[in-house]
Motif scaffolding. Sequence first.
Motif, short mmCIF file in Angstrom:
data_model
loop_
_atom_site.label_atom_id
_atom_site.label_comp_id
_atom_site.label_asym_id
_atom_site.label_seq_id
_atom_site.Cartn_x
_atom_site.Cartn_y
_atom_site.Cartn_z
N LYS A 112 5.20 13.26 13.54
CA LYS A 112 4.82 13.63 12.18
C LYS A 112 5.85 14.61 11.59
O LYS A 112 6.23 15.58 12.24
CB LYS A 112 3.43 14.26 12.17
N VAL A 113 6.23 14.32 10.36
CA VAL A 113 7.16 15.16 9.61
C VAL A 113 6.44 15.66 8.37
O VAL A 113 5.87 14.87 7.61
CB VAL A 113 8.43 14.38 9.21
N LEU A 114 6.44 16.97 8.15
CA LEU A 114 5.73 17.54 7.01
C LEU A 114 6.45 17.20 5.71
O LEU A 114 7.67 17.27 5.62
CB LEU A 114 5.63 19.06 7.16
N LEU A 115 5.65 16.87 4.69
CA LEU A 115 6.18 16.47 3.39
C LEU A 115 5.70 17.39 2.28
O LEU A 115 5.81 17.06 1.11
CB LEU A 115 5.74 15.03 3.06
N MET A 116 5.17 18.54 2.64
CA MET A 116 4.59 19.43 1.64
C MET A 116 5.65 19.90 0.65
O MET A 116 6.78 20.20 1.05
CB MET A 116 3.94 20.63 2.31
N PHE A 122 0.81 -1.21 0.00
CA PHE A 122 0.00 0.00 0.00
C PHE A 122 0.85 1.28 0.00
O PHE A 122 0.31 2.38 -0.10
CB PHE A 122 -0.91 0.04 1.23
N ILE A 123 2.16 1.16 0.14
CA ILE A 123 3.01 2.35 0.25
C ILE A 123 3.25 2.96 -1.12
O ILE A 123 3.70 2.28 -2.04
CB ILE A 123 4.36 2.02 0.91
N ALA A 124 2.95 4.24 -1.24
CA ALA A 124 3.22 5.00 -2.47
C ALA A 124 4.43 5.90 -2.21
O ALA A 124 4.66 6.34 -1.09
CB ALA A 124 2.00 5.83 -2.86
N PRO A 125 5.23 6.19 -3.23
CA PRO A 125 6.41 7.03 -3.05
C PRO A 125 6.05 8.44 -2.57
O PRO A 125 5.08 9.04 -3.04
CB PRO A 125 7.04 7.08 -4.44
N ILE A 126 6.81 8.95 -1.64
CA ILE A 126 6.58 10.29 -1.12
C ILE A 126 6.63 11.33 -2.23
O ILE A 126 5.81 12.26 -2.28
CB ILE A 126 7.61 10.62 -0.01
N GLU A 179 13.88 5.60 4.88
CA GLU A 179 13.26 5.04 3.69
C GLU A 179 11.77 4.89 3.92
O GLU A 179 11.34 4.20 4.84
CB GLU A 179 13.87 3.68 3.36
N ALA A 180 11.00 5.54 3.07
CA ALA A 180 9.54 5.43 3.19
C ALA A 180 9.03 4.12 2.61
O ALA A 180 8.02 3.59 3.06
CB ALA A 180 8.87 6.60 2.49
#
Length: 510
Positions: A375-379, A339-343, A415-416
């Motif tokens: 939580k780390v922001l990925l915007m 289910f993991i999509a690339p950041i 690594e996400a």
Amino acid sequence: MNRKDFFFKPRDFRSIDLWKDVTEEQWNDPLWQLKNSIHNVDQLKRVIKLSDYQEQEIRRVVDELERQGKDPLRITPYYASLMDEDPFHPDIPKEEKGSDRLDPIFWQSVPTPANLMFPNTGREAAMCEGSRSYGAAYQRYPNRVALFVAQNTSCAAYCVHCQRAKSLDATTDVNIEEINKALFYINYNENIEEVLVTGGDALRVSKKRLQYVLEELSKIDHVRVIRIATRVPVVLPMAITDEMLTLIKESANRYTKGPAKYVYFMTHVNHYREITADFAAAIKRINDHGFTVRNQTVFLNHVNDYFLTLAETFRRMLWVGVHPYYLLQCHKEKGIVHFIAPIQVGQIYMKHLQGWLSGIYRPTYAVNIEGGGGKVLLMPLNFDNLNLNVKIDEKISESGAKVHTWDDKEIYDYEALGRATPQEYKEAIEIMDKFIGRKGVFVPKIILVDEEGNRIETTNRTKLPQFEKQKKAKLLGYKVDKNGMPITNPATIASELDQLYIKSEYKDKR
């Protein structure tokens, strides 16, 4: 898209074999829904079309998860009715790559062979709270705490993508002493001004327990905000009753001194197919009692990892009174790595929603770092203040990154995505292609490593999403001008508008 009728329409339950003799009254009874939830494959195959092989494979997965001590399958009849009759060939628009998709509710509800793949990719219970808890209170940030009032198996329906694999562990329990220790700690720590009442599902506890917890929180002066975490509006909307909401409203401030404590509802919509008339009615009841509803969507490969899917989900959510809050990166939890999509893909989508949707439609994109990073922001950044001349959608990113957490920690080479050997990856594709019945549908994003764990490459990195302005206008369903763009400056067509205005009903209104 028809904005006048944007609710997703479930299948008529009377057309489904398992519930063909059910009355309207039974269907709308939350107790009947819970009692008749799907727990086994014999029930499931009377709701959706399964080939003999697909049935056999789902049984194998369910049996294995049960052997591991898990309770892997629970779907309310209502939520099951959102699934396409043939989830392997769902009616999904071609604009969302419909031919390469399975039903999004099926992916979220039914364990598949993918849940037994990539066993060494993520550790089970990666988000385990035990190391940061006192009783049923879990704390990661200075001014807020999670209060677990329900056992992990309390949820009305199980989410296959749950960030806590232990949530399916039938041996877990939350007792009153653990809750009392948590309440004691919250009262002790005057920094705590916000409490997330959660589980499991906060609305799946007894009325007695819910009332007790809220009344005790109402006595603690330094607690100003209470959040109720629940997926009940999504999977069991008929359980959101006026009686329950009145209990919450009265209990949360029964002993409050001074300004009233504000109560938020936190829910979990991942796809616009979950936004139905029943869901909207449940949200309206919550709003009518004075509560704000906010949502945390998980960015899920195979489910909502597409620009239009996310845009429609956020739009329709707000149209019924739910505020998009977070878009969360899926965790590296054992059994859900597919289910993991690339950041970077998530960042590109969020970047291209900017301006095309109002700011209140767009959630904050973040990752909840495993192991306690918060939580780390990925915007995405559109302001190149370092003059690096790098755009997020013009260069393929690395598979690892240095992460800075809220408390000034640095995590190197985070690594996400999950990891697997080339052989594991190849076998996984072959198994799922056979299960689905065609190729190109199961596309996990994986970091390939050798037998020693050294990184080789990342799969599916050859092409990033590309968006032109006209393409976004078409995808979002905007009416466009001769240049293929939506009107954004009425002054440029003022003469035409003047002529139309004179003939319109607005001209002579007083």
